[in-house]
Design a protein around this motif. Structure first.
Motif, PDB file in Angstrom:
ATOM      1  N   UNK A 201     114.404  -3.894  20.376  1.00  0.00           N
ATOM      2  CA  UNK A 201     114.439  -3.842  21.839  1.00  0.00           C
ATOM      3  C   UNK A 201     115.854  -3.734  22.401  1.00  0.00           C
ATOM      4  N   UNK A 202     116.863  -4.113  21.604  1.00  0.00           N
ATOM      5  CA  UNK A 202     118.244  -4.096  22.094  1.00  0.00           C
ATOM      6  C   UNK A 202     118.970  -2.791  21.759  1.00  0.00           C
ATOM      7  N   UNK A 203     118.323  -1.889  21.045  1.00  0.00           N
ATOM      8  CA  UNK A 203     119.013  -0.684  20.594  1.00  0.00           C
ATOM      9  C   UNK A 203     119.315   0.244  21.773  1.00  0.00           C
ATOM     10  N   UNK A 204     120.540   0.765  21.805  1.00  0.00           N
ATOM     11  CA  UNK A 204     120.978   1.608  22.921  1.00  0.00           C
ATOM     12  C   UNK A 204     120.334   2.989  22.865  1.00  0.00           C
ATOM     13  N   UNK A 205     120.226   3.558  21.652  1.00  0.00           N
ATOM     14  CA  UNK A 205     119.608   4.873  21.480  1.00  0.00           C
ATOM     15  C   UNK A 205     118.445   4.761  20.489  1.00  0.00           C
ATOM     16  N   UNK A 206     117.320   4.177  20.897  1.00  0.00           N
ATOM     17  CA  UNK A 206     116.210   3.999  19.962  1.00  0.00           C
ATOM     18  C   UNK A 206     115.521   5.322  19.655  1.00  0.00           C
ATOM     19  N   UNK A 207     114.895   5.446  18.493  1.00  0.00           N
ATOM     20  CA  UNK A 207     114.168   6.679  18.154  1.00  0.00           C
ATOM     21  C   UNK A 207     112.979   6.945  19.065  1.00  0.00           C
ATOM     22  N   UNK A 208     112.394   5.898  19.631  1.00  0.00           N
ATOM     23  CA  UNK A 208     111.285   6.077  20.574  1.00  0.00           C
ATOM     24  C   UNK A 208     111.483   5.151  21.768  1.00  0.00           C
ATOM     25  N   UNK A 209     111.250   5.682  22.972  1.00  0.00           N
ATOM     26  CA  UNK A 209     111.377   4.839  24.159  1.00  0.00           C
ATOM     27  C   UNK A 209     110.128   3.979  24.332  1.00  0.00           C
ATOM     28  N   UNK A 210     110.187   3.109  25.340  1.00  0.00           N
ATOM     29  CA  UNK A 210     109.109   2.138  25.537  1.00  0.00           C
ATOM     30  C   UNK A 210     107.762   2.819  25.783  1.00  0.00           C
ATOM     31  N   UNK A 211     107.765   3.904  26.564  1.00  0.00           N
ATOM     32  CA  UNK A 211     106.503   4.597  26.860  1.00  0.00           C
ATOM     33  C   UNK A 211     105.904   5.214  25.603  1.00  0.00           C
ATOM     34  N   UNK A 212     106.752   5.762  24.728  1.00  0.00           N
ATOM     35  CA  UNK A 212     106.243   6.350  23.487  1.00  0.00           C
ATOM     36  C   UNK A 212     105.674   5.274  22.572  1.00  0.00           C
TER      37      UNK A 212
END
Length: 488
Positions: A201-212
């Motif tokens: 949840x703290x990652x700045x550039x996650x592989x998938x956003x919250x909606x995905x």
């Protein structure tokens, strides 16, 4: 879904705890084979794991029956042989800080670990590290205080040897480790399989956003697969699931890699699998692999900290300017464009602090990179990732910590040039059968592979813009097919 069996030598050992239908004696488990093909999680709490004991054979037969068991025979043998593990400097520092704060004077001090957790505040990372290496319900670990702050011994503790306070903590740890022991099913009917989706949840550039991520949960439910978002803090619960989907940026010598390894060891279906992480996250390895298999890629050379490379030496081979990369950078971090000797030496002073080997590549300017998503050897999605405005990369990271990215166009697969698709699929065939994102440039009509990502971005409204929900169905069904193949 896994059902849970708790094995005990003596049912009386369970008297301090809540009643549960999951408890079975070791002897009964050995005598009666489980019916059907139901996947089970076996928690072996035998008081004796020694070779040829009933406790030993309970773990051995659990593995033969296709059940997931803790501890398994490999862990039991490690405990029996006393084969040790060493902590890295960061964990040694935690040890030193803890013994100093608690004024530990003994040469050896001990820590109890229950399903990867401990009561001592500040030592949680050490408890998880030891559990990763010795997945066993209850451990007693001895540490030396001087001079190394290292592990001296790792032993299992019988359940009936716990004190009243220790019993309380064991019960809490078991509850966290596998909630299905105590809770009713969350769904009205039993799901076919369970999927852990690891995210940060703290990652700045996650592989998938919250909606995905929520889309994955929604579609999994529609396909009768129980899916749950987990974080690094839930690592001790990994064996509760049938499959692991890593949606945190992967790296070697990182918790994502360690959890991927552990999942594979326990016959879980995994994306990203450890071999894919190894092959994709290190650009030096990937460059060598592409060259060996004659996959078109930018001209490149390795640059060593031990050599005094000059700008002229590199530019004679690659042209000017050229690109300098650390092997394991991501999201445009650890990459420099070099146009002269002064820039090169400045880049060396920064990048060689992170790696003894760098990769230099020819600079190929284009308006956009192709990103082809490949799942199980088949194209899944296609995007044009445009360069950030006024910059030569997709991401532009400023000194104030802010970042901006170029525009993204999602393209129907049938509109993608065939050579781009064929090159992407061929490149991923060298890696595995998981989910990958291949970055390519088209130069003089030829598709050139820039890199292969084991952990490609899937953001709502971008990579799924063409397929919509179908993209999520395909990924969830990929896990289902993998698990069904394993069962057959």
């Amino acid at each position: 879904m896994n059902s849970v069996i708790i094995l005990l030598d003596n049912p009386g050992d369970w008297k301090p705890y809540y009643e549960t239908n999951s408890v079975l004696t070791v002897s009964d488990y050995l005598k009666h084979k489980s019916a059907g093909r139901e996947r089970r999680l076996v928690i072996n709490l035998s008081n004796d794991y020694s070779y040829n004991s009933e406790g030993y054979y309970a773990s051995l037969l659990a593995q033969a029956r296709g059940h997931r068991v803790i501890p398994d025979v490999q862990v039991i043998n490690k405990l029996e042989s006393g084969s040790g593990i060493r902590m890295d400097r960061s964990l040694q520092k935690l040890c030193y800080q803890w013994i100093t704060k608690n004024d530990i004077k003994d040469d050896i001090w001990f820590l109890n670990i229950y399903f990867g957790t401990c009561r001592e505040k500040g030592l949680e990372k050490i408890a998880r590290f030891i559990f990763d290496n010795y997945p066993c319900p209850i451990l007693r670990v001895g540490f030396n205080t001087r001079p190394k702050n290292q592990i001296e011994s790792v032993q299992s503790i019988p359940l009936n040897a716990l004190t009243s306070d220790e019993q309380d903590y064991f019960a809490e740890a078991l509850d966290s480790f596998n909630k299905k022991v105590w809770r009713s099913p969350r769904l009205p009917k039993t799901s076919r399989y369970s999927l852990a989706i690891l995210h940060d949840p703290q990652e700045k550039f996650p592989p998938s956003d919250h909606k995905a991520l929520n889309k994955f949960l929604e579609i999994a439910k529609k396909t009768n697969v129980y899916a749950e978002l987990i974080t690094e803090e839930d690592a001790t619960r990994l064996m509760e699931f049938d499959a692991l989907f890593i949606r945190a940026t992967t790296s070697l010598n990182h918790y994502t890699f360690h959890l991927s390894q552990r999942a594979v060891q326990h016959d879980m279906a995994v994306i990203d699998d450890p071999l894919s992480i190894i092959r994709c996250t290190n650009k030096v390895y990937l460059n060598e692999l592409l060259e060996k298999e004659k996959i078109p890629a930018p001209a490149s050379m390795l640059v060593f900290r031990s050599n005094n490379h000059s700008f002229g030496e590199i530019s004679d081979r690659l042209g000017s300017p050229f690109i300098l990369k650390i092997p394991d950078g991501s999201f445009s971090h650890g990459i420099k464009k070099i146009a002269g000797e002064e820039q090169l030496q400045a880049a060396f002073s920064t990048l060689f602090e992170k790696s003894a080997i760098l990769l230099a590549q020819e600079f190929i300017p284009t308006e956009f990179d192709w990103r082809i998503g490949v799942l199980g050897g088949e194209p899944l999605f296609a995007c044009k990732y445009h360069m950030a405005k006024g910059h030569w990369q997709i991401y532009l990271h400023s000194d104030n910590g802010k970042s901006k990215a170029g525009l993204v166009d999602t393209i129907p697969i049938y509109q993608v040039p065939q050579q781009v698709l064929k090159t992407a699929v061929k490149a991923t065939s060298l890696i595995g059968k998981g989910l990958y994102g291949v970055d390519l440039k088209v130069v003089n009509g030829k598709a050139v592979v820039i890199e292969i990502n084991d952990n490609p971005s899937i953001d709502h409204g971008i990579e799924d813009a063409i397929l919509g929900d179908e993209l999520y169905y395909r990924i969830i069904n990929h896990f289902v097919r993998s698990l069904e193949t394993q069962h057959r």
